[in-house]
Motif scaffolding. Structure first.
Motif, short mmCIF file in Angstrom:
data_model
loop_
_atom_site.label_atom_id
_atom_site.label_comp_id
_atom_site.label_asym_id
_atom_site.label_seq_id
_atom_site.Cartn_x
_atom_site.Cartn_y
_atom_site.Cartn_z
N PHE A 109 0.78 -1.23 0.00
CA PHE A 109 0.00 0.00 0.00
C PHE A 109 0.82 1.28 0.00
N ARG A 110 2.11 1.18 0.09
CA ARG A 110 2.96 2.38 0.09
C ARG A 110 2.94 3.00 -1.31
N SER A 111 2.76 4.29 -1.38
CA SER A 111 2.72 4.94 -2.69
C SER A 111 3.43 6.29 -2.68
N LYS A 112 4.54 6.36 -1.98
CA LYS A 112 5.30 7.62 -1.93
C LYS A 112 5.76 8.01 -3.34
N SER A 113 6.30 7.05 -4.06
CA SER A 113 6.69 7.28 -5.45
C SER A 113 6.57 5.96 -6.20
N LYS A 114 6.50 6.06 -7.52
CA LYS A 114 6.42 4.83 -8.33
C LYS A 114 7.68 3.99 -8.17
N GLU A 115 8.82 4.65 -8.06
CA GLU A 115 10.09 3.93 -7.93
C GLU A 115 10.15 3.16 -6.61
N GLU A 116 9.70 3.81 -5.53
CA GLU A 116 9.70 3.14 -4.23
C GLU A 116 8.73 1.96 -4.24
N SER A 117 7.55 2.16 -4.79
CA SER A 117 6.57 1.08 -4.87
C SER A 117 7.11 -0.09 -5.67
N ALA A 120 18.27 -1.01 -3.59
CA ALA A 120 17.16 -0.07 -3.78
C ALA A 120 17.06 0.94 -2.63
N ARG A 121 18.04 0.96 -1.76
CA ARG A 121 17.99 1.81 -0.57
C ARG A 121 17.70 3.28 -0.90
N SER A 122 18.29 3.79 -1.95
CA SER A 122 18.11 5.20 -2.29
C SER A 122 16.68 5.51 -2.73
N LEU A 123 15.92 4.50 -3.11
CA LEU A 123 14.54 4.70 -3.57
C LEU A 123 13.51 4.58 -2.45
N ILE A 124 13.94 4.05 -1.30
CA ILE A 124 13.02 3.76 -0.20
C ILE A 124 13.26 4.75 0.93
N SER A 125 12.18 5.24 1.52
CA SER A 125 12.32 6.20 2.62
C SER A 125 13.13 5.56 3.75
N PRO A 126 13.97 6.34 4.44
CA PRO A 126 14.87 5.78 5.46
C PRO A 126 14.14 5.01 6.57
N GLY A 127 13.02 5.54 7.05
CA GLY A 127 12.29 4.86 8.12
C GLY A 127 11.74 3.51 7.69
N LEU A 128 11.19 3.47 6.49
CA LEU A 128 10.65 2.22 5.98
C LEU A 128 11.78 1.23 5.67
N PHE A 129 12.90 1.74 5.18
CA PHE A 129 14.04 0.87 4.91
C PHE A 129 14.53 0.21 6.20
N ARG A 130 14.63 0.99 7.28
CA ARG A 130 15.06 0.42 8.57
C ARG A 130 14.04 -0.60 9.07
N LEU A 131 12.77 -0.27 8.96
CA LEU A 131 11.72 -1.18 9.42
C LEU A 131 11.77 -2.52 8.69
N ILE A 132 11.74 -2.47 7.38
CA ILE A 132 11.73 -3.71 6.60
C ILE A 132 13.07 -4.42 6.73
N GLY A 133 14.15 -3.68 6.77
CA GLY A 133 15.48 -4.30 6.96
C GLY A 133 15.57 -5.04 8.27
N SER A 134 15.01 -4.48 9.33
CA SER A 134 15.05 -5.16 10.64
C SER A 134 14.17 -6.41 10.63
N ILE A 135 13.06 -6.36 9.92
CA ILE A 135 12.21 -7.55 9.81
C ILE A 135 12.94 -8.64 9.02
N GLN A 136 13.59 -8.27 7.94
CA GLN A 136 14.31 -9.25 7.14
C GLN A 136 15.48 -9.85 7.92
N ALA A 137 16.09 -9.06 8.76
CA ALA A 137 17.25 -9.56 9.53
C ALA A 137 16.85 -10.48 10.67
N SER A 138 15.60 -10.42 11.09
CA SER A 138 15.18 -11.24 12.24
C SER A 138 14.72 -12.61 11.86
#
Length: 125
Positions: free
Chosen positions: A35-43, A107-125
């Motif tokens: 559901f994230r729609s900040k930008s087409k590239e991020e989506s 794709a880090r540069s395309l994703i907002s920093p907060g969302l990148f940290r959130l999803i990155g922490s989920i992937q790491a766990s």
């Protein structure tokens, strides 16, 4: 489904607490990607990684088939299914996961920093 089984059958499914926790964590990780729609590239970046990550479910086909064949007289089919399970598990879980992490990191540069940290922490766990 857990609540339906509880209401209709009056019993809780096997390992229901773990399944409920798994689906909660999974929804927490997946919903921002969908559901994230900040930008087409991020989506596109988030959904691409999500599709790659869900390829891991491919091995479940052979896992379920192996369980179904476990107590049957079809030994050759069971052995072939177990080999397919091993190969599909290695490809879809062990090799696919580092690929998904790599693409996510690229794709880090395309994703907002907060969302990148959130999803990155989920992937790491």
């Amino acid at each position: 489904l857990i609540f339906t089984a509880l209401g209709v059958f009056g019993q809780k499914p096997n390992l229901w607490q773990g399944r409920l926790a798994h689906h909660f964590i999974q929804a927490f990780a997946v919903l921002p990607c969908i559901f994230r729609s900040k930008s087409k590239e991020e989506s596109l970046a988030l959904r691409s990684v999500l599709c790659i990550a869900y390829f891991a479910e491919f091995s479940n086909i052979f896992l379920r088939l192996s369980n179904m064949l476990r107590n049957t007289k079809f030994a050759r089919a069971q052995k072939a299914t177990n080999v397919a399970l091993l190969v599909s598990f290695a490809a879809s879980r062990m090799l696919n996961f580092p690929l998904a992490i790599y693409i996510f990191a690229r794709a880090r540069s395309l994703i907002s920093p907060g969302l990148f940290r959130l999803i990155g922490s989920i992937q790491a766990s």
